[in-house]
Design a protein around this motif. Structure first.
Motif, PDB file in Angstrom:
ATOM      1  N   LEU B 458      22.705  -3.551  10.768  1.00  0.00           N
ATOM      2  CA  LEU B 458      23.986  -4.135  10.351  1.00  0.00           C
ATOM      3  C   LEU B 458      24.725  -4.756  11.523  1.00  0.00           C
ATOM      4  CD1 LEU B 458      25.545  -1.764   7.700  1.00  0.00           C
ATOM      5  CD2 LEU B 458      24.254  -3.858   7.402  1.00  0.00           C
ATOM      6  N   ALA B 459      24.728  -4.046  12.664  1.00  0.00           N
ATOM      7  CA  ALA B 459      25.413  -4.587  13.835  1.00  0.00           C
ATOM      8  C   ALA B 459      24.747  -5.901  14.255  1.00  0.00           C
ATOM      9  CB  ALA B 459      25.395  -3.584  14.981  1.00  0.00           C
ATOM     10  N   ALA B 460      23.406  -5.928  14.201  1.00  0.00           N
ATOM     11  CA  ALA B 460      22.677  -7.130  14.622  1.00  0.00           C
ATOM     12  C   ALA B 460      22.927  -8.292  13.664  1.00  0.00           C
ATOM     13  CB  ALA B 460      21.180  -6.836  14.710  1.00  0.00           C
ATOM     14  N   SER B 461      22.981  -7.996  12.375  1.00  0.00           N
ATOM     15  CA  SER B 461      23.039  -9.095  11.415  1.00  0.00           C
ATOM     16  C   SER B 461      24.475  -9.496  11.067  1.00  0.00           C
ATOM     17  CB  SER B 461      22.285  -8.730  10.139  1.00  0.00           C
ATOM     18  OG  SER B 461      22.870  -7.597   9.540  1.00  0.00           O
ATOM     19  N   SER B 462      25.473  -8.710  11.488  1.00  0.00           N
ATOM     20  CA  SER B 462      26.843  -9.092  11.159  1.00  0.00           C
ATOM     21  C   SER B 462      27.661  -9.483  12.387  1.00  0.00           C
ATOM     22  CB  SER B 462      27.536  -7.945  10.421  1.00  0.00           C
ATOM     23  OG  SER B 462      27.563  -6.782  11.227  1.00  0.00           O
ATOM     24  N   GLY B 515       4.919  -8.150   7.777  1.00  0.00           N
ATOM     25  CA  GLY B 515       4.627  -6.944   8.555  1.00  0.00           C
ATOM     26  C   GLY B 515       5.802  -6.431   9.367  1.00  0.00           C
ATOM     27  N   ILE B 516       7.025  -6.838   9.003  1.00  0.00           N
ATOM     28  CA  ILE B 516       8.192  -6.377   9.752  1.00  0.00           C
ATOM     29  C   ILE B 516       8.791  -5.151   9.070  1.00  0.00           C
ATOM     30  CG2 ILE B 516      10.522  -6.968  10.536  1.00  0.00           C
ATOM     31  CD1 ILE B 516       9.581  -9.843  10.713  1.00  0.00           C
ATOM     32  N   SER B 517       8.886  -4.037   9.794  1.00  0.00           N
ATOM     33  CA  SER B 517       9.374  -2.797   9.208  1.00  0.00           C
ATOM     34  C   SER B 517      10.894  -2.833   9.080  1.00  0.00           C
ATOM     35  CB  SER B 517       8.938  -1.613  10.078  1.00  0.00           C
ATOM     36  OG  SER B 517       9.526  -1.726  11.342  1.00  0.00           O
ATOM     37  N   PRO B 518      11.481  -1.940   8.252  1.00  0.00           N
ATOM     38  CA  PRO B 518      12.937  -1.926   8.076  1.00  0.00           C
ATOM     39  C   PRO B 518      13.687  -1.806   9.409  1.00  0.00           C
ATOM     40  CG  PRO B 518      11.913  -0.514   6.446  1.00  0.00           C
ATOM     41  CD  PRO B 518      10.815  -0.964   7.365  1.00  0.00           C
ATOM     42  N   GLU B 519      13.098  -1.139  10.409  1.00  0.00           N
ATOM     43  CA  GLU B 519      13.757  -1.011  11.710  1.00  0.00           C
ATOM     44  C   GLU B 519      13.931  -2.366  12.389  1.00  0.00           C
ATOM     45  OE1 GLU B 519      11.240   0.983  10.783  1.00  0.00           O
ATOM     46  OE2 GLU B 519      12.409   2.817  10.533  1.00  0.00           O
ATOM     47  N   GLY B 520      13.054  -3.306  12.077  1.00  0.00           N
ATOM     48  CA  GLY B 520      13.098  -4.592  12.775  1.00  0.00           C
ATOM     49  C   GLY B 520      13.721  -5.711  11.963  1.00  0.00           C
ATOM     50  N   ILE B 521      14.118  -5.414  10.710  1.00  0.00           N
ATOM     51  CA  ILE B 521      14.543  -6.491   9.819  1.00  0.00           C
ATOM     52  C   ILE B 521      15.878  -7.096  10.245  1.00  0.00           C
ATOM     53  CG2 ILE B 521      15.849  -5.175   8.094  1.00  0.00           C
ATOM     54  CD1 ILE B 521      13.197  -7.907   7.419  1.00  0.00           C
ATOM     55  N   GLY B 522      16.665  -6.347  11.044  1.00  0.00           N
ATOM     56  CA  GLY B 522      17.929  -6.879  11.537  1.00  0.00           C
ATOM     57  C   GLY B 522      17.737  -8.198  12.280  1.00  0.00           C
ATOM     58  N   THR B 523      16.559  -8.384  12.883  1.00  0.00           N
ATOM     59  CA  THR B 523      16.275  -9.635  13.592  1.00  0.00           C
ATOM     60  C   THR B 523      16.291 -10.812  12.632  1.00  0.00           C
ATOM     61  OG1 THR B 523      14.893  -8.375  15.095  1.00  0.00           O
ATOM     62  CG2 THR B 523      14.634 -10.748  15.131  1.00  0.00           C
ATOM     63  N   LEU B 524      15.641 -10.642  11.481  1.00  0.00           N
ATOM     64  CA  LEU B 524      15.659 -11.718  10.483  1.00  0.00           C
ATOM     65  C   LEU B 524      17.064 -11.895   9.914  1.00  0.00           C
ATOM     66  CD1 LEU B 524      12.427 -11.452   8.319  1.00  0.00           C
ATOM     67  CD2 LEU B 524      12.961 -12.999  10.186  1.00  0.00           C
ATOM     68  N   GLY B 525      17.758 -10.755   9.695  1.00  0.00           N
ATOM     69  CA  GLY B 525      19.122 -10.815   9.175  1.00  0.00           C
ATOM     70  C   GLY B 525      20.025 -11.610  10.100  1.00  0.00           C
ATOM     71  N   MET B 526      19.829 -11.418  11.408  1.00  0.00           N
ATOM     72  CA  MET B 526      20.627 -12.141  12.394  1.00  0.00           C
ATOM     73  C   MET B 526      20.362 -13.647  12.294  1.00  0.00           C
ATOM     74  SD  MET B 526      20.140 -12.091  16.492  1.00  0.00           S
ATOM     75  CE  MET B 526      18.559 -12.909  16.331  1.00  0.00           C
ATOM     76  N   MET B 527      19.065 -14.020  12.193  1.00  0.00           N
ATOM     77  CA  MET B 527      18.730 -15.442  12.109  1.00  0.00           C
ATOM     78  C   MET B 527      19.318 -16.053  10.840  1.00  0.00           C
ATOM     79  SD  MET B 527      14.824 -15.586  13.320  1.00  0.00           S
ATOM     80  CE  MET B 527      14.200 -14.519  14.571  1.00  0.00           C
ATOM     81  N   LEU B 528      19.232 -15.284   9.751  1.00  0.00           N
ATOM     82  CA  LEU B 528      19.786 -15.764   8.482  1.00  0.00           C
ATOM     83  C   LEU B 528      21.287 -15.994   8.613  1.00  0.00           C
ATOM     84  CD1 LEU B 528      18.923 -16.238   5.498  1.00  0.00           C
ATOM     85  CD2 LEU B 528      19.835 -13.964   5.021  1.00  0.00           C
TER      86      LEU B 528
END
Lengths: 91, 568
Positions: B458-462, B515-528
């Motif tokens: 959340l911190a990464a994607s918001s 192949g991205i686990s929930p721990e790493g999904i913040g990276t995609l959230g950030m790009m989005l």
């Protein structure tokens, strides 16, 4: 120093520093320690495989150095453009 | 004195010290309560930031995690330190120049919108509660394992201590107790590490010991021996990875960006007097963090080596004392499946034959006993674990109380509140937050460990994209920022909730996106977040003139002292 240094130039120099320093940050952590790690593991330094060393130790040392280089560059830049902070009067 | 007596004495002494410091440094104004009056020297702020940041997870769990993951453990080592480079270069100096007290303050003012402020407040409170519950649990666990008190009572004692200095001292009290807590925890971490390094490699510096030869006369390098032992027992080699590269990449990035976006870390940079002090203080913070983070992989490898060379295929009857001691706590479980009296410990390939389950926390907690160190070292580790948990808990509680008193009340529903009223509200909010955190510590909602991914994601994607765009673009508007934050959060939260709570059975690499686990999904959230913000921004009017002027002012250090004068 000819002519008045503008804030725009200050900001552009700042961005240039950021790009250089963050490139190093990226290359060391994501490059050496993740993308190229198996390749670098063929090189040995003492008891360490190089890729493993970067992933577990080296990148952290580089991070520390990067921040202090940034501090040095920015303090110098602040002085050059006369935008450094004045000492505060009474607390 | 026995282990219990030493533990009791050292823990009691450290607690007395924290209370003394808190009385000495109590807050008298909102400025002192929120940001310690903005007068903390950079080196001390670095130390406080390090204690604030390094939680029970860093102190107790991380070395154990690495011990079992080998090279892939680098995701935590790099993820939780690399974020400080982002923080120092991209956030800290500008946020300090902006002044004020909180992250929602920046988001709300920069995007001239109460909606943006409220979105940020909700994120800040959610992230902080997630985290603090885990800390309180950590306090309880340390108490129950080392002092034989019930977890509930341990949590209560922890609550009492934090209540005392967070409510009384605010940021000022917390800052100076954190400085002391850092000293306690780093001493407690380094002493056993140095002892063990000397015993195994004759090298006093653990960081170098990791790359040295084993001193048992055979001459091989420690890491080579460890690879060999792992291979023989059917585990993956210690210095090889076993996760997909893209996944390792995403997790590292999410942890780094998440670190830079966590409100309790960011707020520490509001407490220093100047912009240049904010920059250098981030550097000091990382130096103090690196001291522990570069020692952790050495502790991990030593512990793994000790374990693999003393336990597998040995008779259970003659297992060492520490093995039996920790079996009682349930952290080590042995089941003699083939009734041969030997401890069979093998890797995933022959999982059915494996007879030993080990909780990874044991790698740090039992380390002094495994290495046969003096009793006081064990007591020290207990005091260190408590220092790590309490310091982080206090920082988080402050974010919660500030969010309620400052962002919700003062800047939201009751702008006319007096400073005195605001300070009382902040104290009450801190007190309530301690109680809620304690409740979750005693009755952990089974998923505490799961939701850590949430906090970083959340911190990464918001926060991170919203703050970056707020500084590096003068024209980014509220429409872009708000829709970006919402898109980032909704996407990241849905992905994590789906795999962690709704369909935990599907939480395997073949079902993950790319192949991205929930721990790493913040990276995609950030790009989005960045992408959505940019697209919306293109179709809506840019930020008004006065906001563009504000952004230009944030970029220049001169004049930062004034930002806090309003509160002095």
């Amino acid at each position: 120093m000819a002519g008045k240094k503008t804030r725009k130039q200050y900001w552009e120099r700042n961005l240039k520093y950021l790009i250089i320093l963050l490139s190093i940050w990226f290359i060391v952590s994501f490059g050496f320690s993740i993308l190229l790690v198996d390749y670098l593991d063929n090189i040995r330094v003492g008891g360490f495989k190089l890729g493993f060393w970067f992933a577990h130790q080296g990148s952290i040392y580089v991070f520390v150095i990067l921040i202090f280089v940034y501090v040095y560059l920015m303090n110098r830049l602040d002085k050059e453009f006369h935008v450094e902070e004045e000492e505060r009067g009474k607390p | 004195m026995d282990v219990r007596a030493w533990t009791f004495v050292l823990v009691a002494l450290s607690f007395a010290l924290y209370i003394a410091v808190a009385i000495f440094a109590r807050a008298k104004s909102t400025g002192e309560f929120y940001v310690a009056g903005g007068k903390v020297p950079p080196v001390l702020n670095g130390m406080a930031t390090a204690a604030d940041w390094m939680s029970a997870a860093s102190f107790i769990s991380m070395a154990g995690l690495i011990s079992f993951m080998g090279r892939d453990g680098g995701v935590y080592l790099m993820g939780w330190t690399g974020g400080y480079v982002l923080l120092a270069l991209l956030l800290a100096p500008y946020l300090r120049k902006f002044g004020k007290y909180t992250v929602p303050d920046f988001i709300g003012d920069r995007y001239y919108s109460q909606t943006a402020r409220y979105v940020a407040v909700v994120c800040a409170i959610f992230v902080s509660f997630t985290y603090v519950a885990g800390q309180m649990r950590g306090v309880g666990i340390v108490f129950s394992r080392f002092l034989d008190v019930q977890i509930e009572i341990g949590v209560m004692i922890g609550m009492g201590i934090v209540f005392f200095y967070a409510v009384l001292g605010g940021m000022k009290g917390i800052t100076y107790t954190q400085v002391v807590q850092y000293c306690v925890l780093i001493f407690a971490y380094l002493v056993p590490a140095i002892f063990i390094s000397l015993m195994m490699t004759d090298q006093a510096v653990p960081q170098l010991g990791l790359g040295s030869t084993v001193n048992d006369g055979t001459g091989g390098f420690l890491l080579d021996r460890l690879d060999g032992l792992s291979r023989d027992l059917g585990f993956h080699e210690y210095t090889r990875g076993s996760k997909e590269t893209l996944n390792v990449f995403s997790i590292t990035a999410a942890l780094m960006v998440g670190t830079a976006g966590l409100p309790h870390v960011i707020v520490r940079f509001y407490t220093v007097p100047k912009v240049s002090a904010a920059r250098v203080s981030a550097g000091w913070a990382l130096v103090f963090i690196a001291l522990l983070y570069t020692t952790a992989p050495a502790v991990a490898a030593f512990a793994r080596m000790n374990l693999l060379s003393t336990i597998p295929n040995q008779p259970y009857a003659t297992a060492p004392d520490w093995f039996k001691n920790w079996e009682k706590t349930g952290l080590i479980k042995f089941e003699d499946k083939n009734n041969d009296g030997l401890i069979t410990y093998v890797g995933a390939a022959s999982e059915l034959e494996n007879e030993l389950t080990i909780d990874r926390d044991i790698m740090v907690l039992a380390n002094p006993e495994i290495a046969k160190l003096p009793h006081w070292v064990t007591g020290l580790v207990a005091a260190g674990g408590l220092a790590a948990a309490l310091s982080t808990a206090a920082g988080l509680l402050l974010v919660i109380s500030t969010s309620v008193a400052h962002d919700l009340l003062k800047k939201g529903i009751r702008p006319k509140i007096s400073e005195k009223g605001e300070l009382i509200t902040a104290r009450i909010a801190a007190g309530l937050a301690v109680c809620v955190a304690g409740y979750f510590g005693i009755h952990p909602p089974g998923f505490v460990a799961q939701v850590v991914a949430f906090a970083f994601g959340l911190a990464a994607s918001s926060f991170f994209p919203a703050i970056i765009m707020g500084i590096f673009s003068t024209r980014m508007n509220k429409y872009g920022a708000i829709s970006g934050m919402i898109a980032g959060i909704v996407f990241t939260a849905s992905y994590i909730i789906y795999f962690k709570f709704l369909q935990p059975g599907l939480n395997t690499p073949e079902h993950w996106w790319w192949g991205i686990s929930p721990e790493g999904i913040g990276t995609l959230g950030m790009m989005l977040n960045f992408l959505v913000a940019y697209v919306v921004f293109r179709f809506t009017p840019p930020a008004p003139r006065h906001i563009q002027v504000l952004v230009n002012r944030i970029r220049i250090p001169r004049g930062a002292g004034e930002a806090h004068e309003i509160s002095a």
